[in-house]
Design an enzyme around this catalytic site. Structure first.
Site, PDB file in Angstrom:
ATOM      1  N   SER A 134      28.128 -13.505  -0.527  1.00  0.00           N
ATOM      2  CA  SER A 134      27.674 -14.748   0.232  1.00  0.00           C
ATOM      3  C   SER A 134      28.181 -16.120  -0.260  1.00  0.00           C
ATOM      4  CB  SER A 134      25.757 -14.386  -0.291  1.00  0.00           C
ATOM      5  OG  SER A 134      25.902 -13.050  -0.167  1.00  0.00           O
ATOM      6  N   ARG A 178      17.178 -16.443  -2.420  1.00  0.00           N
ATOM      7  CA  ARG A 178      17.198 -14.930  -3.039  1.00  0.00           C
ATOM      8  C   ARG A 178      17.027 -14.189  -4.681  1.00  0.00           C
ATOM      9  NH1 ARG A 178      20.711 -12.075  -2.910  1.00  0.00           N
ATOM     10  NH2 ARG A 178      22.634 -13.039  -1.766  1.00  0.00           N
ATOM     11  N   ASP A 193      26.651 -10.131   9.548  1.00  0.00           N
ATOM     12  CA  ASP A 193      26.012  -9.960   7.846  1.00  0.00           C
ATOM     13  C   ASP A 193      25.662  -8.301   7.464  1.00  0.00           C
ATOM     14  OD1 ASP A 193      25.046 -11.374   5.259  1.00  0.00           O
ATOM     15  OD2 ASP A 193      23.096 -10.663   6.181  1.00  0.00           O
ATOM     16  N   LYS A 205      17.750  -8.014   4.160  1.00  0.00           N
ATOM     17  CA  LYS A 205      18.077  -7.710   2.576  1.00  0.00           C
ATOM     18  C   LYS A 205      16.838  -6.440   2.118  1.00  0.00           C
ATOM     19  CE  LYS A 205      21.553 -11.001   2.792  1.00  0.00           C
ATOM     20  NZ  LYS A 205      22.592 -10.314   2.862  1.00  0.00           N
ATOM     21  N   CYS A 231      31.001 -16.443   1.579  1.00  0.00           N
ATOM     22  CA  CYS A 231      32.481 -16.613   1.717  1.00  0.00           C
ATOM     23  C   CYS A 231      32.733 -16.716   2.913  1.00  0.00           C
ATOM     24  CB  CYS A 231      32.790 -15.599   0.900  1.00  0.00           C
ATOM     25  SG  CYS A 231      32.679 -15.624  -0.781  1.00  0.00           S
ATOM     26  N   ARG A 263      18.975 -23.560   6.506  1.00  0.00           N
ATOM     27  CA  ARG A 263      19.507 -22.316   7.501  1.00  0.00           C
ATOM     28  C   ARG A 263      18.658 -22.189   8.243  1.00  0.00           C
ATOM     29  NH1 ARG A 263      21.170 -17.340   5.093  1.00  0.00           N
ATOM     30  NH2 ARG A 263      21.858 -18.086   2.715  1.00  0.00           N
ATOM     31  N   HIS A 268      27.481  -4.713   3.765  1.00  0.00           N
ATOM     32  CA  HIS A 268      27.154  -6.327   4.007  1.00  0.00           C
ATOM     33  C   HIS A 268      27.957  -6.441   4.320  1.00  0.00           C
ATOM     34  CE1 HIS A 268      26.512 -10.612   1.434  1.00  0.00           C
ATOM     35  NE2 HIS A 268      25.451 -10.537   2.353  1.00  0.00           N
ATOM     36  N   TYR A 272      10.453 -17.635   0.993  1.00  0.00           N
ATOM     37  CA  TYR A 272      12.132 -18.039   1.505  1.00  0.00           C
ATOM     38  C   TYR A 272      12.859 -16.116   2.766  1.00  0.00           C
ATOM     39  CZ  TYR A 272      17.145 -17.649   0.948  1.00  0.00           C
ATOM     40  OH  TYR A 272      18.592 -17.813   2.258  1.00  0.00           O
TER      41      TYR A 272
HETATM   42  C1  OXD Z   1      23.311 -13.431   2.010  1.00  0.00           C
HETATM   43  C2  OXD Z   1      22.340 -13.983   2.891  1.00  0.00           C
HETATM   44  O1  OXD Z   1      22.512 -13.868   0.243  1.00  0.00           O
HETATM   45  O2  OXD Z   1      23.325 -13.266   3.831  1.00  0.00           O
HETATM   46  O3  OXD Z   1      24.144 -12.725   1.128  1.00  0.00           O
HETATM   47  O4  OXD Z   1      21.407 -14.914   3.477  1.00  0.00           O
HETATM   48 MN    MN Z   2      23.862 -12.130   3.763  1.00  0.00          MN
END
Ligand code: OXD
Ligand code: MN
Length: 594
Positions: A248, A69, A277, A206, A250, A376, A226, A197
């Site tokens: 993100s 991102r 997520d 998002k 964690c 991913r 989130h 991406y």
């Molecule tokens: C992030 C994702 O970047 O979930 O938080 O992809």
């Molecule tokens: Mn995320």
């Protein structure tokens, strides 16, 4: 394809600007999906993986400058700059439309324009929102088919007059200097150009489900967060649901798919996955807070995923999975760092398509990773072995607890309970997380990430805090709120807490607290667990280590207070008074004045 006049007009208008060779409506059928995969394999946008070992799986490489991102190129475009707030990039809507239109203009010549009607949330649920994404990327179409409910059935739900979020996406020339991710909350629209991406291009995720949805949620009286959602089933069959906000990287996906340690599994505990997520939260008619995962797929980080860290994820990605930017092995399977086993010595290609072998170094002697660190997997939610049978319940699931978590090498203890909702909003609002794992003693750079929403809140963060406070007054049976940190380190840098499945012990303590049981100690920062209030069956974990995990370093906390004050100062008068009050109250408790 549709009698919805607004939708038809919009698609025609966008086609006039982008000038594709053809407009193709995505109907959600298997047949159309197969044709798209075949077409993308023909043009090498995709590679078909080994169908014996990875049935239904495909592989994609992004451009090398397009792997994550791009927060710096992500804008909230409101007529009033203050409505975007200090934590977002802002651009005036006219300028944003103008700049993007120049890039979009004629950018789909020689390409197809795909139109994807999609629903975030089960079709027809009162939680759900409909979007329509235009894109010139088959890879994006295939991802959207996994991550959302998409196709004809969504158009039926939309009907002739229903409204939807207009999501325009185009790769253009994938030039980072001509990349913009633009959100227009006032128009319910998203324009994203110049990136292929996931987080920039799968606009349901998002962009819609967090940035636009957070604005809709504020207007309509709900919350877009989130957060992962999981259920803990007790030996008597009762299930408690918990939602957790973590920045993100964690461990949200690993926590959502937690496998109970053997001794707890034997007692009859189970963990059910609802989402990893995003959570949409609404107050139910029963006065509880209900949570729904609006997505239909997982878009997980591959490196670090293996059968120790996340056996459920390993089991779910053996079929119907889209792999992005991993290593490609000679038998057309995939590999990544800290994954399963070792890659073959010969014949592997790295994520950029160059020949690669484990330990390969560059001209400076630095090891070259085979998989991009943000590589991913995209996989349907239903393939997760621990998926909750009721994950698609249109009402969502009722929350017992909410967790805020982040990565701190020293400051935050393993777990504490907030005193009340208002204190919890302060704790969430001032949550800091280390960008990289810091060595003990040398504090790593801490980035404030309120409620893990820093990159995802679509409006002024101070108003977002106010919204959290207001929601608290509307929930009759408020979930209790906890703060966790699985990442405290010893002086030698090792993690103190084993984490992963063992985290269930901490979730059980939280649930006990919510039921009015579970001993605790009151401290200046919140309620801490006692050693004996944790179920230790099957784990040798010393009282001493438990003490290390929960030590409160008053000096460090006072330093943190100063940083918090600085962080909150940016919100000026818009910052709710309640947060100033909570800040001062914690300061007094830390100084022993209360
Ligand atoms: C992030 C994702 O970047 O979930 O938080 O992809
Ligand atoms: Mn995320």
């Amino acid at each position: 394809m549709t009698n919805n006049k607004e939708l038809r007009r919009w698609v025609e208008h966008m086609a006039r600007m982008c000038k594709p060779d053809k407009v193709v409506w995505i109907d959600g059928s298997e047949e159309q999906k197969r044709e798209l995969i075949a077409e993308a394999c023909r043009t090498e946008e995709l590679i078909e993986l080994n169908q014996e070992k990875l049935r239904g799986c495909i592989y994609h490489r992004t451009a090398v400058n397009d792997v994550a991102r791009t927060e710096g190129l992500t804008y909230i475009c409101t007529s009033n700059e203050e409505d975007a707030g200090t934590t977002n990039n802002w651009m005036a809507p006219e300028e944003a439309y103008d700049r993007a239109a120049q890039i979009f203009s004629g950018s789909m010549r020689g390409r197809m324009m795909y139109v994807i009607p999609f629903s975030m949330g089960p079709i027809g649920s009162e939680f759900s929102k409909i979007g329509v994404q235009i894109t010139d990327s088959i890879y994006v179409v295939l991802n959207m088919l996994v991550m959302t409910r998409a196709g004809k059935k969504v158009l039926e739900q939309l009907g002739t007059s229903g409204s939807f979020t207009r999501c325009l996406h185009g790769k253009a020339d994938l030039d980072i200097n001509r990349r913009l991710i633009l959100h227009f909350p006032q128009d319910n629209a998203i324009w994203s150009v110049g990136s292929g991406y996931g987080g920039n291009a799968l606009l349901g995720k998002k962009c819609l489900s967090l940035r636009i949805a957070s604005c809709l949620a504020r207007e309509e009286g709900w919350m877009a967060e989130h957060m992962l959602i999981l259920g803990v089933e007790h030996p008597d069959g009762q299930i408690d649901y918990i939602a957790g906000a973590f920045p993100s990287a964690c461990g949200k996906t690993n926590l959502a798919m937690l496998v109970p340690p053997e001794a707890l599994a034997k007692k009859g505990y189970k963990v059910w996955t609802v989402g990893d997520d995003i959570a949409w939260l609404r107050v139910g008619r029963d006065g509880r807070l209900w949570a729904l995962n609006p997505e239909a797929g997982f878009f997980g980080v591959a490196p670090g995923t293996n059968s120790k860290t996340n056996p459920n994820a390993m089991a779910m990605i053996r079929e119907n999975t889209i792999y992005t930017n991993t290593v490609l092995c000679p038998d057309r399977t995939v590999w990544w760092e800290d994954g399963e086993g070792l890659p073959p010595d010969e014949g592997c290609l790295d994520w950029t398509g160059r020949p690669w072998r484990l330990g390969k170094t560059d001209e400076h002697g630095h090891v070259i990773a085979g998989a991009q660190p943000n590589s991913r997997f995209t996989v349907p939610v239903g393939q997760c072995p621990s998926i909750a049978p009721n994950w698609q319940d249109p009402r969502g699931v009722p929350l017992t607890a909410i967790v805020f978590g982040s990565r701190r090498a020293r400051l935050a203890p393993l777990v504490y309970q907030c005193f009340n909702w208002q204190h919890a909003v302060y704790v969430g609002a001032t949550m800091g997380s280390e960008r990289t794992a810091a060595q003990y003693g040398k504090q790593g750079e801490v980035r404030f990430d309120p409620m893990a929403m820093l990159p995802f809140c679509g409006y002024n963060m101070a108003d977002y805090f106010r919204h959290w406070l207001e929601m608290g007054t509307r929930i009759l049976h408020r979930p209790k709120v906890f703060r966790v940190n699985w990442f405290r380190r010893e002086e030698n840098g090792d993690f103190i807490w084993p984490g992963y499945g063992e985290n269930l012990r901490i979730l059980l303590w939280m649930i006990n607290r919510c039921r009015g049981n579970g001993a605790s100690i009151k401290t200046p920062i919140g309620y801490l667990p006692t050693y004996d209030s944790i179920d230790w069956s099957g784990l040798e974990f010393s009282r001493h280590a438990f003490g290390d995990l929960h030590a409160i370093f008053t000096e460090d906390w006072l330093e943190e207070q100063a940083l918090n004050k600085q962080f909150l100062a940016q919100f000026g008068d818009r910052l709710p008074q309640e947060l100033r009050f909570e800040h001062a109250a914690r300061e007094r408790r830390l100084r022993g004045e209360d």
